[in-house]
Design an enzyme around this catalytic site. Sequence first.
Site, PDB file in Angstrom:
ATOM      1  NE  ARG A  61      -2.075  -2.275   2.769  1.00  0.00           N
ATOM      2  CZ  ARG A  61      -2.079  -2.417   4.069  1.00  0.00           C
ATOM      3  NH1 ARG A  61      -2.890  -1.699   4.802  1.00  0.00           N
ATOM      4  NH2 ARG A  61      -1.278  -3.279   4.653  1.00  0.00           N
ATOM      5  CD  GLU A  98       2.844  -8.307  19.368  1.00  0.00           C
ATOM      6  OE1 GLU A  98       2.272  -7.860  18.358  1.00  0.00           O
ATOM      7  OE2 GLU A  98       2.333  -8.349  20.499  1.00  0.00           O
TER       8      GLU A  98
HETATM    9  P1  AMP Z   1       5.038  -2.407  11.479  1.00  0.00           P
HETATM   10  O1  AMP Z   1       6.323  -2.944  10.940  1.00  0.00           O
HETATM   11  O2  AMP Z   1       4.545  -3.138  12.683  1.00  0.00           O
HETATM   12  O3  AMP Z   1       5.089  -0.902  11.712  1.00  0.00           O
HETATM   13  O4  AMP Z   1       3.936  -2.686  10.409  1.00  0.00           O
HETATM   14  C1  AMP Z   1       3.867  -1.906   9.342  1.00  0.00           C
HETATM   15  C2  AMP Z   1       3.272  -2.583   8.135  1.00  0.00           C
HETATM   16  O5  AMP Z   1       2.195  -3.478   8.455  1.00  0.00           O
HETATM   17  C3  AMP Z   1       2.717  -1.504   7.281  1.00  0.00           C
HETATM   18  O6  AMP Z   1       3.203  -1.702   5.973  1.00  0.00           O
HETATM   19  C4  AMP Z   1       1.219  -1.636   7.371  1.00  0.00           C
HETATM   20  O7  AMP Z   1       0.678  -1.624   6.090  1.00  0.00           O
HETATM   21  C5  AMP Z   1       0.939  -2.968   8.047  1.00  0.00           C
HETATM   22  N1  AMP Z   1       0.081  -2.869   9.247  1.00  0.00           N
HETATM   23  C6  AMP Z   1       0.447  -3.139  10.518  1.00  0.00           C
HETATM   24  N2  AMP Z   1      -0.569  -3.001  11.366  1.00  0.00           N
HETATM   25  C7  AMP Z   1      -1.625  -2.611  10.629  1.00  0.00           C
HETATM   26  C8  AMP Z   1      -2.984  -2.297  10.928  1.00  0.00           C
HETATM   27  N3  AMP Z   1      -3.490  -2.347  12.166  1.00  0.00           N
HETATM   28  N4  AMP Z   1      -3.790  -1.941   9.914  1.00  0.00           N
HETATM   29  C9  AMP Z   1      -3.306  -1.878   8.649  1.00  0.00           C
HETATM   30  N5  AMP Z   1      -2.047  -2.171   8.314  1.00  0.00           N
HETATM   31  C10 AMP Z   1      -1.205  -2.540   9.278  1.00  0.00           C
END
Ligand code: AMP
Length: 173
Positions: A61, A98
Site C-alpha cells: 500500500r 512481535e
Molecule cells: P510495522 O512494521 O509493525 O510498523 O507494520 C507496518 C506494516 O504493516 C505496514 O506496511 C502496514 O501496512 C501494516 N500494518 C500493521 N498493522 C496494521 C494495521 N493495524 N492496519 C493496517 N495495516 C497494518
Amino acid sequence: MNYKNLQDLIRDVPDFPQEGISYKDITTLLKDPTGLKEAIGAMLKPFEGVGVELVVGIESRGFILATPMAIELGCGFIPVRKPGKLPAETLRLDYDLEYGTDAVEIHADAIEPGQKILVVDDVLATGGTLAATCRLVEKLGGEIVGISVLAELGFLQGRNLLSGYKLESTIVY
Ligand code: AMP
C-alpha cells in the site's frame, strides 16, 4: 476536507488478519476522489521544498501513496519489497516482528550515495518495517530527509524505533 474527515474514510476491520488486530483498511479512502487527493497532499506538505530526489514506497500500500507523491515532487519512485519479488541484485534486511521475523529488499543499484530520500508507507504500527527500510536506504548511501505515513498507531509507539528522523503522520490513532 480536514484530517478528521480523512480518518472517517479509513475503515476499521476488527480481527483481521488475526484476532485482536484492528486493521486500518485504506481502500475506502483510496476510492474517494477527494479523500485520495487530500491524503496525498497532506502527506506531501511537510516535505515540499526540502529537495527530495527519490520517494521510496513500501510494498504494497506504500506504493499506491508514494507514486503520486513522487510525480507531484517531480522525482522518481523506488520500491521496497518483500523477499524474492525484485528481479535484479538486491540488498536484504531481516527484522523482528512481535512473533517471528520478516524481511525487506531493495535493488542494490536503486540509490546513488548522497541522494535525498523520502520514505512512504500507509500505516506505522510497531515501526519495524519502516526502521528496516531506512537502514536499507542508508546502506546504499541515501540520505533520509523524512518519513511520511498516512496513519500512525500511536499506542504501539513505533515512532521510538525511528527517532532521529523527521517522521510526519497525517492521522494519529
Ligand atoms: P510495522 O512494521 O509493525 O510498523 O507494520 C507496518 C506494516 O504493516 C505496514 O506496511 C502496514 O501496512 C501494516 N500494518 C500493521 N498493522 C496494521 C494495521 N493495524 N492496519 C493496517 N495495516 C497494518
